[in-house]
Design an enzyme around this catalytic site. Structure first.
Site, short mmCIF file in Angstrom:
data_model
loop_
_atom_site.label_atom_id
_atom_site.label_comp_id
_atom_site.label_asym_id
_atom_site.label_seq_id
_atom_site.Cartn_x
_atom_site.Cartn_y
_atom_site.Cartn_z
N LYS A 111 0.86 -1.20 0.00
CA LYS A 111 0.00 0.00 0.00
C LYS A 111 0.88 1.23 0.00
CE LYS A 111 -4.49 0.72 0.16
NZ LYS A 111 -5.52 -0.28 -0.23
N GLY A 223 -20.57 6.37 2.80
CA GLY A 223 -19.44 6.69 1.93
C GLY A 223 -19.92 6.68 0.50
N GLY A 225 -17.94 7.57 -2.43
CA GLY A 225 -16.87 7.70 -3.42
C GLY A 225 -17.08 6.65 -4.49
N ASN A 226 -15.99 6.17 -5.09
CA ASN A 226 -16.11 5.18 -6.17
C ASN A 226 -16.91 3.96 -5.73
OD1 ASN A 226 -15.00 2.49 -7.28
ND2 ASN A 226 -14.48 3.91 -8.91
N ALA A 227 -16.51 3.34 -4.61
CA ALA A 227 -17.16 2.09 -4.18
C ALA A 227 -18.62 2.33 -3.79
CB ALA A 227 -16.39 1.46 -3.03
N GLY A 228 -18.88 3.39 -3.03
CA GLY A 228 -20.23 3.66 -2.55
C GLY A 228 -21.20 3.98 -3.68
#
Ligand code: GLU
Length: 421
Positions: A111, A223, A225-228
């Site tokens: 990471k 959330g 963002g992309n995932a949400g």
């Protein structure tokens, strides 16, 4: 991050180590293997001078942690976040190691992170920061060594700048050095929504074993963002769920008979937040987590479900698209209360799985159609869910510990076969 209201540790790396310890005991892991897997193999700390638009130079701190490469080159995203610390990056690198193992792709875990606030930076400043990061970290990454990708507040454009800077360092293009790239620069079809899509496949399988009908089931997403965002659209498209609440860092919205995900995404694009979406009631992030819904999707940051609020979680399934949203004490409470947790490094492994597909396509220089990506992702996620489910049944343990048992066993086998211990 949630405030600490109890004495439990919220240090993500201490949490990651405690989670590993639990699995090590069940697996009767040899002490040397256990000791090795508790620590990153190597890490690089970098200092990045960046010219800002006002003519001043600002100095940023960044990290790249390569946690374990026994199963293959290390893999994992880069976060740009003001609260980043070396311990968050270490934890996230450990979770990447377990993530690639649980979906059984031939990669290790890593990471990266930079302490910065991208919301206060211009695109030109972000580009210079991205290039500065690669100028330092470039010496330890590469398609055979370590392959970064997007994560919190990084995106395909940032990956494109990074791939370009790396091409200058090498003197030639090496698209496979980084994934999550735009399609025009060797990206893979289906990478954009892969994290959420993989999560939906896992929810589908979990619902089958639990006897839950997903069509019409209620879903709350923390959330956006992309995932949400993709969880909202794909929850409806693939599972038929009704999205009753969503939130972002500024607050949340609730609508009992369901929100239209596309309209909420448009609202966020126009105003910068889901807050104020017409026809919905305001709700706080804390309240969203405690809603009586079938499926809760934590899709923001770590440590949002702690010992303090876990007793109030009423969802039947908690599908973790975020990394590290639940503390170990909270895990025990959820387990006792019968909340079925789909742990982060299983539930959100779709992103790295399609990243791996992207690496394969880059290596062949031959690109797959979207159906092929979806079908292969589905197979990987379905197999991973059932491996974890079987381990949970066999040892009568919670799903997170079961996911660790599956993943750690695979990494430990590679460590032994290499003769490291
Ligand atoms: N950052 C994503 C994760 O946490 C994806 C990593 C990758 O694609 O390498 O899984």
């Amino acid at each position: 991050m949630a405030e600490a209201t109890t004495q439990e540790t919220l240090n993500p790396f201490a949490i990651a180590q405690a989670q590993l310890d639990k699995a090590a005991e069940i697996l009767h892991l040899e002490p040397a293997v256990h000791a090795l897997l508790r620590e990153p193999i190597r890490e690089l700390h970098v200092t990045l001078p960046v010219k800002m638009d006002d003519g001043t130079t600002k100095v940023f701190k960044g990290f790249r942690v390569q946690y374990n490469d026994a199963r293959g080159p290390t893999k994992g995203g880069i976060r740009f976040h003001p609260d980043e610390t070396i311990d968050t990056v270490r934890a996230l690198a450990a979770w990447m190691t377990w993530k690639t193992a649980v979906v059984d792709i031939p990669l290790g875990g890593a990471k990266g992170g930079v302490i910065c606030n991208p919301k206060e930076m211009s695109p030109a400043e972000l580009e210079r920061l991205s290039r500065a990061y690669i100028r330092q970290v470039g010496r330890i990454i590469g398609l055979e060594k370590d392959v970064p990708a997007p994560d919190v507040y990084t995106n395909p454009q940032i990956m494109a700048w990074m791939a370009d800077e790396y091409a200058f360092l090498k003197g030639y293009n090496e698209f496979g050095v980084i994934t999550g790239k735009p399609l025009a620069l060797g990206g893979s079809k289906g990478r954009n929504d892969a994290t959420a899509r993989g999560g939906m496949y896992v929810i589908r399988e979990a619902a089958k074993v639990l006897g839950i009908e997903t069509s019409g089931a209620t879903m709350a997403i923390q959330g956006f963002g992309n995932a949400g965002q993709y969880a909202a659209t794909l929850g409806r498209e693939l599972l038929g769920t009704v999205i009753v609440a969503v939130s972002d860092s500024k607050g949340g919205i609730y609508k009992a008979d369901g929100l239209d995900p596309d309209a909420v995404i448009r609202h966020k694009q126009e105003t910068g937040s889901v807050v104020g979406f017409p026809g919905a009631e305001p709700i706080s992030n804390a309240e969203l987590l405690e809603l009586e819904v079938d499926i809760l999707v934590p899709a923001a940051l770590e440590n949002v479900i702690t010992a303090a609020n876990a007793p109030n979680i009423k969802a039947r399934i908690s599908a973790e698209l975020a990394n590290g949203p639940t503390t170990p004490e909270a895990d025990e409470i959820l387990w006792k209360n019968g909340v079925y947790v789909l742990p982060d490094f299983l539930c959100n492994a779709g992103g790295v799985t399609v990243s791996y597909f992207e690496m394969v396509q880059n290596a062949y220089d031959y690109y797959w159609d979207l159906e092929t990506v979806h079908e292969r992702l589905d197979r990987k996620m379905t197999a991973a869910f059932h491996a974890v489910h079987e381990a949970a049944q066999r040892f009568d343990i919670d799903n997170r510990t079961a996911a660790y048992v599956v993943a750690v066993d695979r990494v430990a086998e590679a460590v032994r076969l290499r003769g490291w211990v």
